[in-house]
Scaffold this active site. Structure first.
Site, PDB file in Angstrom:
ATOM      1  N   GLY A  39       4.714  -8.851 -18.428  1.00 35.63           N
ATOM      2  CA  GLY A  39       3.502  -8.066 -18.176  1.00 35.63           C
ATOM      3  C   GLY A  39       3.849  -6.686 -17.657  1.00 35.63           C
ATOM      4  N   ASP A  91       7.316 -12.168 -10.770  1.00 37.83           N
ATOM      5  CA  ASP A  91       6.341 -12.037 -11.855  1.00 37.83           C
ATOM      6  C   ASP A  91       4.991 -11.579 -11.291  1.00 37.83           C
ATOM      7  OD1 ASP A  91       5.169 -12.148 -14.352  1.00 37.83           O
ATOM      8  OD2 ASP A  91       5.353 -14.312 -14.609  1.00 37.83           O
ATOM      9  N   ALA A  93       0.541 -11.552 -11.768  1.00 32.00           N
ATOM     10  CA  ALA A  93      -0.505 -12.574 -11.938  1.00 32.00           C
ATOM     11  C   ALA A  93      -1.785 -11.870 -12.364  1.00 32.00           C
ATOM     12  CB  ALA A  93      -0.734 -13.331 -10.636  1.00 32.00           C
ATOM     13  N   ASP A  94      -2.673 -12.643 -12.968  1.00 30.83           N
ATOM     14  CA  ASP A  94      -3.980 -12.088 -13.330  1.00 30.83           C
ATOM     15  C   ASP A  94      -4.958 -12.210 -12.176  1.00 30.83           C
ATOM     16  OD1 ASP A  94      -3.348 -11.378 -16.086  1.00 30.83           O
ATOM     17  OD2 ASP A  94      -3.017 -13.529 -16.289  1.00 30.83           O
ATOM     18  N   LYS A 104      -2.455 -17.187 -14.445  1.00 32.76           N
ATOM     19  CA  LYS A 104      -1.515 -16.347 -15.186  1.00 32.76           C
ATOM     20  C   LYS A 104      -1.677 -16.618 -16.679  1.00 32.76           C
ATOM     21  CE  LYS A 104       2.723 -16.032 -13.933  1.00 32.76           C
ATOM     22  NZ  LYS A 104       2.608 -14.636 -14.408  1.00 32.76           N
ATOM     23  N   GLY A 107      -0.881 -12.259 -20.577  1.00 30.28           N
ATOM     24  CA  GLY A 107       0.043 -11.738 -21.586  1.00 30.28           C
ATOM     25  C   GLY A 107       0.511 -12.811 -22.552  1.00 30.28           C
ATOM     26  N   GLU A 113       6.772 -18.802 -18.434  1.00 28.78           N
ATOM     27  CA  GLU A 113       6.667 -18.373 -17.030  1.00 28.78           C
ATOM     28  C   GLU A 113       6.668 -19.594 -16.110  1.00 28.78           C
ATOM     29  OE1 GLU A 113       3.081 -16.062 -17.135  1.00 28.78           O
ATOM     30  OE2 GLU A 113       4.113 -14.256 -17.771  1.00 28.78           O
ATOM     31  N   LYS A 131      -5.900  -7.779  -7.912  1.00 24.61           N
ATOM     32  CA  LYS A 131      -5.671  -9.163  -8.356  1.00 24.61           C
ATOM     33  C   LYS A 131      -6.012 -10.201  -7.280  1.00 24.61           C
ATOM     34  CE  LYS A 131      -3.832  -7.681 -12.250  1.00 24.61           C
ATOM     35  NZ  LYS A 131      -2.477  -7.914 -12.662  1.00 24.61           N
TER      36      LYS A 131
HETATM   37  C1  5RP Z   1       1.649 -12.730 -18.559  1.00 26.22           C
HETATM   38  C2  5RP Z   1       1.202 -12.883 -17.138  1.00 26.22           C
HETATM   39  C3  5RP Z   1       1.193 -11.651 -16.305  1.00 26.22           C
HETATM   40  O1  5RP Z   1       1.903 -11.901 -15.140  1.00 26.22           O
HETATM   41  C4  5RP Z   1      -0.226 -11.303 -15.968  1.00 26.22           C
HETATM   42  O2  5RP Z   1      -0.968 -11.196 -17.178  1.00 26.22           O
HETATM   43  C5  5RP Z   1      -0.311 -10.002 -15.189  1.00 26.22           C
HETATM   44  O3  5RP Z   1       0.046  -8.936 -16.011  1.00 26.22           O
HETATM   45  P1  5RP Z   1       0.012  -7.445 -15.499  1.00 26.22           P
HETATM   46  O4  5RP Z   1       1.165  -7.275 -14.560  1.00 26.22           O
HETATM   47  O5  5RP Z   1       0.185  -6.642 -16.780  1.00 26.22           O
HETATM   48  O6  5RP Z   1      -1.310  -7.179 -14.858  1.00 26.22           O
HETATM   49  O7  5RP Z   1       0.873 -13.926 -16.673  1.00 26.22           O
HETATM   50  O8  5RP Z   1       1.527 -13.934 -19.257  1.00 26.22           O
END
Ligand code: 5RP
Length: 229
Positions: A39, A91, A93-94, A104, A107, A113, A131
């Site tokens: 992401g 990583d 998260a959404d 999550k 993406g 993940e 978030k």
């Molecule tokens: C991808 C994910 C990402 O961690 C999530 O979508 C967050 O993305 P971004 O950093 O672009 O906001 O789970 O599968």
């Protein structure tokens, strides 16, 4: 960030993502193989990793896209099967709560993940302040599904109170489809994650509650906040 007169300048979402990516470097031990998410926030982290690549043995990537970016920086991408347990996985998260439960998969990389997170001692989540939520579910919950199970899983999700929508034009790195589930108010993330895991045809759901994050680095206008349980 201050301007010439000492006033706080408006930080963009990208500034906040870059700030948490920089802060996450402190969690990467020397001479390790690091787990890397997917992401835009993870991309900032990969760019920061490039600065310390001489101190790394390599990285395990949670997607083809992250693997490409790592390799583009000259960082060796190692298969998880060869790497053993990883000291840390970083990583985005959404959505994330103060209990460090996450949604999550925005993406589409949720399965890899979840695997890399499970194989890591510590999960450091890097997010901008937008978030952080009280209740998960406003962001549609992604579920990776074996294609032949699409309609069956969609019907089961409706019984659970959700409104599934096929993610058009999306095939995951594992050759599957994604259903994005709208309209959920996820008050018991561990229970819902478990229930969805038990549906035949579900590969992975985007709830990361059974194995949540260990540390949240949250990018705010006042700096990076560190939240742990
Ligand atoms: C991808 C994910 C990402 O961690 C999530 O979508 C967050 O993305 P971004 O950093 O672009 O906001 O789970 O599968």
């Amino acid at each position: 960030m201050n301007d010439y007169w000492g006033f706080k300048m408006a930080m963009t979402q990208d500034d906040l993502k870059r700030a948490v990516a920089q802060a996450a470097i402190a969690y990467v031990p020397a001479d390790c193989i690091v787990g890397v998410g997917t992401g835009s926030t993870a991309n900032f982290f990969i760019d920061e990793l490039a600065r310390i690549k001489h101190k790394l043995r390599g990285a395990v990537a949670s997607s083809e896209a992250s693997a490409k970016r790592l390799q583009g920086h000259g960082i060796e991408v190692v298969s998880l099967n060869d790497a053993g347990e990883l000291p840390v996985y970083v990583d985005g998260a959404d959505e994330i709560t103060r209990h460090l439960h996450m949604v999550k998969g925005g993406g589409g990389a949720l399965t890899r993940e979840k695997i890399v997170a499970a194989a890591s001692k510590k999960f450091v989540c890097v997010c901008d302040a937008s978030k952080l939520v009280d209740v998960l579910g406003k962001f549609p919950l992604p579920i990776e599904v074996i294609p032949m199970a699409r309609s069956y899983i969609a019907r089961e999700v409706v019984k659970l109170g959700g409104h599934p929508k096929l993610r058009e034009g999306c095939t995951t790195d594992n050759g599957n489809i994604i259903l994005d589930v709208h309209g959920l108010q996820i008050l018991n993330p561990v229970e819902l994650e478990t229930a969805l895991n038990h549906l035949p045809g579900v590969v992975t759901n985007g709830l990361f509650a059974r194995r949540g994050a260990d540390v949240l680095l949250l990018g705010t206008r006042d700096g990076v906040q560190t939240i742990t349980l």
